[in-house]
Scaffold this motif. Structure first.
Motif, PDB file in Angstrom:
ATOM      1  N   GLY A 113       0.846  -1.188   0.000  1.00 36.60           N
ATOM      2  CA  GLY A 113       0.000   0.000   0.000  1.00 36.60           C
ATOM      3  C   GLY A 113       0.878   1.233   0.000  1.00 36.60           C
ATOM      4  N   LYS A 114       0.588   2.188   0.899  1.00 44.42           N
ATOM      5  CA  LYS A 114       1.414   3.380   1.034  1.00 44.42           C
ATOM      6  C   LYS A 114       2.515   3.201   2.069  1.00 44.42           C
ATOM      7  N   ALA A 115       2.628   2.005   2.646  1.00 46.63           N
ATOM      8  CA  ALA A 115       3.727   1.700   3.554  1.00 46.63           C
ATOM      9  C   ALA A 115       4.882   1.144   2.744  1.00 46.63           C
ATOM     10  N   SER A 116       6.091   1.566   3.063  1.00 44.37           N
ATOM     11  CA  SER A 116       7.243   1.089   2.314  1.00 44.37           C
ATOM     12  C   SER A 116       8.499   1.167   3.167  1.00 44.37           C
ATOM     13  N   ALA A 149     -20.495   6.043   0.038  1.00 45.02           N
ATOM     14  CA  ALA A 149     -19.065   6.066  -0.281  1.00 45.02           C
ATOM     15  C   ALA A 149     -18.751   6.900  -1.512  1.00 45.02           C
ATOM     16  N   ASP A 150     -19.684   6.972  -2.462  1.00 44.31           N
ATOM     17  CA  ASP A 150     -19.405   7.718  -3.693  1.00 44.31           C
ATOM     18  C   ASP A 150     -19.561   9.229  -3.515  1.00 44.31           C
ATOM     19  N   LYS A 151     -19.975   9.669  -2.341  1.00 40.08           N
ATOM     20  CA  LYS A 151     -20.152  11.100  -2.103  1.00 40.08           C
ATOM     21  C   LYS A 151     -19.081  11.693  -1.196  1.00 40.08           C
ATOM     22  N   VAL A 152     -18.142  10.862  -0.755  1.00 38.25           N
ATOM     23  CA  VAL A 152     -17.104  11.353   0.142  1.00 38.25           C
ATOM     24  C   VAL A 152     -15.757  10.804  -0.304  1.00 38.25           C
ATOM     25  N   ARG A 153     -14.731  11.584  -0.103  1.00 37.61           N
ATOM     26  CA  ARG A 153     -13.372  11.145  -0.381  1.00 37.61           C
ATOM     27  C   ARG A 153     -12.467  11.708   0.717  1.00 37.61           C
ATOM     28  N   PHE A 154     -11.287  11.137   0.835  1.00 38.15           N
ATOM     29  CA  PHE A 154     -10.385  11.525   1.915  1.00 38.15           C
ATOM     30  C   PHE A 154      -9.032  11.936   1.347  1.00 38.15           C
ATOM     31  N   ARG A 155      -8.482  12.958   1.940  1.00 35.13           N
ATOM     32  CA  ARG A 155      -7.142  13.437   1.578  1.00 35.13           C
ATOM     33  C   ARG A 155      -6.249  13.255   2.802  1.00 35.13           C
ATOM     34  N   ILE A 156      -5.127  12.567   2.614  1.00 34.06           N
ATOM     35  CA  ILE A 156      -4.249  12.225   3.736  1.00 34.06           C
ATOM     36  C   ILE A 156      -2.892  12.874   3.515  1.00 34.06           C
ATOM     37  N   THR A 157      -2.430  13.601   4.522  1.00 31.07           N
ATOM     38  CA  THR A 157      -1.119  14.236   4.466  1.00 31.07           C
ATOM     39  C   THR A 157      -0.338  13.902   5.734  1.00 31.07           C
ATOM     40  N   GLU A 158       0.964  14.125   5.642  1.00 30.50           N
ATOM     41  CA  GLU A 158       1.842  13.896   6.794  1.00 30.50           C
ATOM     42  C   GLU A 158       2.762  15.090   6.928  1.00 30.50           C
ATOM     43  N   ARG A 159       2.971  15.544   8.157  1.00 39.15           N
ATOM     44  CA  ARG A 159       3.821  16.713   8.383  1.00 39.15           C
ATOM     45  C   ARG A 159       5.285  16.286   8.398  1.00 39.15           C
ATOM     46  N   LEU A 163       1.790  15.232   0.814  1.00 37.56           N
ATOM     47  CA  LEU A 163       0.602  14.500   0.388  1.00 37.56           C
ATOM     48  C   LEU A 163       0.911  13.000   0.329  1.00 37.56           C
ATOM     49  N   ILE A 164       0.080  12.206   0.990  1.00 37.07           N
ATOM     50  CA  ILE A 164       0.225  10.745   0.985  1.00 37.07           C
ATOM     51  C   ILE A 164      -0.792  10.121   0.039  1.00 37.07           C
ATOM     52  N   VAL A 165      -2.061  10.480   0.200  1.00 37.35           N
ATOM     53  CA  VAL A 165      -3.127   9.970  -0.662  1.00 37.35           C
ATOM     54  C   VAL A 165      -4.046  11.139  -1.009  1.00 37.35           C
ATOM     55  N   GLU A 166      -4.365  11.291  -2.286  1.00 34.89           N
ATOM     56  CA  GLU A 166      -5.191  12.415  -2.739  1.00 34.89           C
ATOM     57  C   GLU A 166      -6.681  12.122  -2.615  1.00 34.89           C
ATOM     58  N   ASN A 167      -7.116  10.955  -3.075  1.00 44.61           N
ATOM     59  CA  ASN A 167      -8.547  10.638  -3.103  1.00 44.61           C
ATOM     60  C   ASN A 167      -8.789   9.220  -2.570  1.00 44.61           C
ATOM     61  N   ALA A 168      -8.570   9.044  -1.278  1.00 40.44           N
ATOM     62  CA  ALA A 168      -8.821   7.736  -0.664  1.00 40.44           C
ATOM     63  C   ALA A 168     -10.323   7.495  -0.589  1.00 40.44           C
ATOM     64  N   PRO A 195      -2.712   0.551   3.766  1.00 40.63           N
ATOM     65  CA  PRO A 195      -1.494   0.298   4.543  1.00 40.63           C
ATOM     66  C   PRO A 195      -0.609   1.544   4.534  1.00 40.63           C
ATOM     67  N   LEU A 196      -0.192   1.986   5.721  1.00 45.46           N
ATOM     68  CA  LEU A 196       0.621   3.186   5.869  1.00 45.46           C
ATOM     69  C   LEU A 196       1.741   2.922   6.851  1.00 45.46           C
ATOM     70  N   ASN A 197       2.853   3.602   6.668  1.00 49.06           N
ATOM     71  CA  ASN A 197       3.891   3.551   7.686  1.00 49.06           C
ATOM     72  C   ASN A 197       3.340   4.123   8.980  1.00 49.06           C
ATOM     73  N   ALA A 198       3.751   3.543  10.113  1.00 55.47           N
ATOM     74  CA  ALA A 198       3.251   3.999  11.404  1.00 55.47           C
ATOM     75  C   ALA A 198       3.570   5.480  11.594  1.00 55.47           C
ATOM     76  N   GLY A 199       2.633   6.206  12.167  1.00 56.55           N
ATOM     77  CA  GLY A 199       2.822   7.630  12.394  1.00 56.55           C
ATOM     78  C   GLY A 199       1.492   8.343  12.502  1.00 56.55           C
ATOM     79  N   THR A 200       1.551   9.653  12.608  1.00 56.80           N
ATOM     80  CA  THR A 200       0.349  10.480  12.735  1.00 56.80           C
ATOM     81  C   THR A 200       0.111  11.215  11.417  1.00 56.80           C
ATOM     82  N   PHE A 201      -1.129  11.146  10.950  1.00 60.66           N
ATOM     83  CA  PHE A 201      -1.486  11.722   9.657  1.00 60.66           C
ATOM     84  C   PHE A 201      -2.635  12.704   9.833  1.00 60.66           C
ATOM     85  N   ARG A 202      -2.678  13.681   8.947  1.00 59.11           N
ATOM     86  CA  ARG A 202      -3.806  14.608   8.880  1.00 59.11           C
ATOM     87  C   ARG A 202      -4.770  14.073   7.835  1.00 59.11           C
TER      88      ARG A 202
END
Length: 334
Positions: A144-147, A184-194, A203-208, A215-222
């Motif tokens: 996923g987005k974990a690497s 689900a088709d009316k909402v999307r999520f944007r994920i960022t990390e500081r 920017l981690i994911v634009e339109n989740a 899957p993401l690396n452990a940490g705190t995300f906005r």
């Protein structure tokens, strides 16, 4: 009497809308709704629940390599014969191997003249084996987005290399206050990390999508939840733990609104209408053309200008969380 040009009319309406909104008496159109304070974007709450092992659920597979901060390794005997490298990925050091869904890439440790690391081999799966010539390599595992990237040294003997991702999973959904699910088709999520050094948002994911596991690396995300096409956006800081699936629900105080210009209450919507949707202070939220535009608006007070054949018609209205409705602008009321 001359009719003002359309552009001037709309501009004039925007200038005076704030004053009109504050001074207008309670009309029949507004009597059904008590005045409500406008919520600020990003003020939503979130229900976060880290729980079961991520290996118990099927992830959405994405993946992207990160080749930063790579140390060098000592040289090997290039006359030694080829050998097999068996690669294993784990979410945490003492966890079970990831059984599937890992994207593997093997790079030569020596960059080319352009500064890029040449890709030697790639594959997908859980465990993965590849026969290679003697040398030093970089192994990149993406889940996923974990690497994570590890060093691989082949000197004529087969080896097993385990890559620790230090990762977890995040599953998102959005609800209206009152535990009403948003489709689900009316909402999307944007994920960022500081970024810890620059404090910039990466920017981690634009339109989740809602309900899928990231899957993401452990940490705190906005995480920002974007509901609809207007201003119904809320955000929260969410922490992903190693080896755990975190379920997070973001809550919106919003409703879906359909705008209509009609001759009489309950009448058919008039086509070829230009719409300007505004806050009470005159700030424009959206502009469009159509018979019945649909918007998702956060709870609060609004004004709208509907212009048809050069004549503007306006109305003030309120939005109550979870109350989807039509908002009619009456020509006969002008």
């Amino acid at each position: 009497m001359k009719t003002l040009p359309y552009v001037k009319l709309v501009t004039l309406c925007r200038i005076v809308l704030a004053a009109l909104f504050m001074s207008a008496t309670a009309s029949a159109a507004l009597a059904q709704n008590a005045p409500l304070p406008r919520a600020k974007p990003g003020s939503g709450a979130a229900d976060i629940s880290p729980g079961q092992s991520l290996l118990n659920v099927l992830p959405q597979i994405l993946g992207a390599p990160d080749m930063s901060n790579i140390p060098e390794m000592p040289p090997v005997d290039l006359d030694a014969g080829p050998a097999q490298a068996r690669l294993v990925a784990k979410l945490v050091e003492d966890g079970e191997p990831i059984p599937f869904g890992v994207t593997w890439r093997i790079y030569d440790q020596v960059p080319d003249t352009a500064g890029a690391y040449p890709l030697v081999a790639s594959g997908k799966g859980g465990d993965w084996a590849q026969t290679l010539q003697p040398g030093n390599y970089l192994v990149h595992a993406a889940y996923g987005k974990a690497s994570s990237t590890a060093m691989l040294r082949l000197d004529g003997q087969s080896v097993t290399e385990t890559v620790i991702l230090s990762a977890g999973g995040l599953r998102l959904q959005a609800q209206l206050t009152g535990d009403v699910n948003i489709p689900a088709d009316k909402v999307r999520f944007r994920i960022t990390e500081r970024d810890s050094e620059t404090t910039d948002e990466r920017l981690i994911v634009e339109n989740a999508r809602s309900g899928l596991i990231l899957p993401l690396n452990a940490g705190t995300f906005r995480v920002e939840s974007l509901y609809g096409n207007a201003n119904a956006n809320v955000s929260a800081d969410i922490t992903v733990e190693e080896g755990k699936l975190t379920d997070a629900t973001l809550y919106h105080r919003a409703a879906e609104v359909t705008l209509k210009l009609v001759n009489d209450s309950g009448g058919e919507a008039i086509a070829n209408t230009s719409w300007t949707l505004l806050y009470p202070n005159g700030e424009v939220i959206a502009e469009t053309v159509g018979a019945f535009p649909e918007y998702v608006l956060e709870e609060g007070d609004y004004a709208v200008v509907a212009t048809h054949e050069g004549t503007p018609y306006n109305r003030n209205f309120s939005v109550e969380a979870g109350r989807h409705r039509d908002v009619e602008v009456l020509i006969s009321a002008e």
